[in-house]
Design a protein around this motif. Structure first.
Motif, PDB file in Angstrom:
ATOM      1  N   VAL A  17       0.742  -1.182  -0.052  1.00  0.00           N
ATOM      2  CA  VAL A  17       0.031  -0.018   0.143  1.00  0.00           C
ATOM      3  C   VAL A  17       0.938   1.216  -0.235  1.00  0.00           C
ATOM      4  CG1 VAL A  17      -1.994   1.237   1.245  1.00  0.00           C
ATOM      5  CG2 VAL A  17      -1.841  -1.257   1.387  1.00  0.00           C
ATOM      6  N   SER A  18       0.648   2.187  -0.865  1.00  0.00           N
ATOM      7  CA  SER A  18       1.255   3.370  -1.057  1.00  0.00           C
ATOM      8  C   SER A  18       0.400   4.570  -0.761  1.00  0.00           C
ATOM      9  CB  SER A  18       2.161   3.591  -2.194  1.00  0.00           C
ATOM     10  OG  SER A  18       1.206   3.504  -3.216  1.00  0.00           O
ATOM     11  N   SER A  23      -2.509   0.975  -5.559  1.00  0.00           N
ATOM     12  CA  SER A  23      -2.471   0.141  -4.511  1.00  0.00           C
ATOM     13  C   SER A  23      -3.870   0.208  -3.476  1.00  0.00           C
ATOM     14  CB  SER A  23      -1.465   0.849  -3.367  1.00  0.00           C
ATOM     15  OG  SER A  23      -1.886   2.289  -2.761  1.00  0.00           O
ATOM     16  N   LEU A 119      -0.277  -6.731  -5.649  1.00  0.00           N
ATOM     17  CA  LEU A 119       0.334  -5.494  -5.975  1.00  0.00           C
ATOM     18  C   LEU A 119      -0.600  -4.772  -7.062  1.00  0.00           C
ATOM     19  CD1 LEU A 119       3.913  -6.889  -6.819  1.00  0.00           C
ATOM     20  CD2 LEU A 119       3.190  -5.661  -4.654  1.00  0.00           C
ATOM     21  N   GLY A 120      -0.377  -3.298  -6.706  1.00  0.00           N
ATOM     22  CA  GLY A 120      -1.210  -2.670  -7.823  1.00  0.00           C
ATOM     23  C   GLY A 120      -0.431  -2.011  -8.927  1.00  0.00           C
TER      24      GLY A 120
END
Length: 172
Positions: A17-18, A23, A119-120
């Motif tokens: 997550v960012s 994300s 993962l996004g």
């Protein structure tokens, strides 16, 4: 032994997550995967001092490090608020703030073969990012990539033309 949805294994669903749209989409999908497989959702945000570890080590400052840890934790909590309005319903979750490069943090955390790493990805990318390539080369667990929602062209054009004043007026 691969990742299974039966819930009989001990694998986790790990998601990077960012705070980016990609994300956030990955967080939503990861929570659904964890719910369906009755696994723990481990949401990870990785951070490093803005000046980099090398410069930080020359002049360490614990208060500065605590500040950036708190910024990362706030970003992780905000992601859960934006996606679920708090904690995702029906899913056991762990939120982790790790001081490391994202690829290293994710690779070390999703180290079990029965984990699932989510993962996004940005829309329209023809090749994986450096982080994705490094994670893929270091992990043995399955990786699920989730694209960010596409933003219509006219919206992107309008956003490019906006100024800081436009955003300030929107808040009034």
């Amino acid at each position: 032994m691969g990742w299974t949805e039966s819930g009989s294994g001990t694998g986790r669903v790990v998601v990077g997550v960012s705070g980016s749209p990609a994300s956030l989409a990955a967080l939503r999908v990861a929570a659904e995967e964890a719910r369906r497989a009755r696994r723990v959702l481990v949401a990870v945000i990785a951070w490093e001092p803005p000046e980099g570890e090398t410069l930080y080590l020359r002049h360490p400052d614990r208060e500065w490090a605590r500040h950036w840890w708190a910024v990362a934790r706030t970003r992780l909590d905000r992601a859960f608020d934006e996606v679920f309005g708090g904690a995702p319903p029906g899913v056991r979750t762990e939120r982790r703030v790790i001081r490391a490069h994202p690829d290293r943090a994710l690779s070390e955390l999703a180290a079990r073969p029965d984990d699932l790493l989510v993962l996004g990805t940005r829309p329209g990318r023809n090749r994986p990012s450096r982080t994705h390539r490094r994670v893929r080369s270091r992990t043995t667990c399955p990786i699920l990539t989730v694209p960010a929602p596409a933003v219509p062209r006219r919206v992107r054009k309008a956003l490019r033309k906006m100024t800081a004043e436009d955003f300030a007026l929107a808040g009034e």
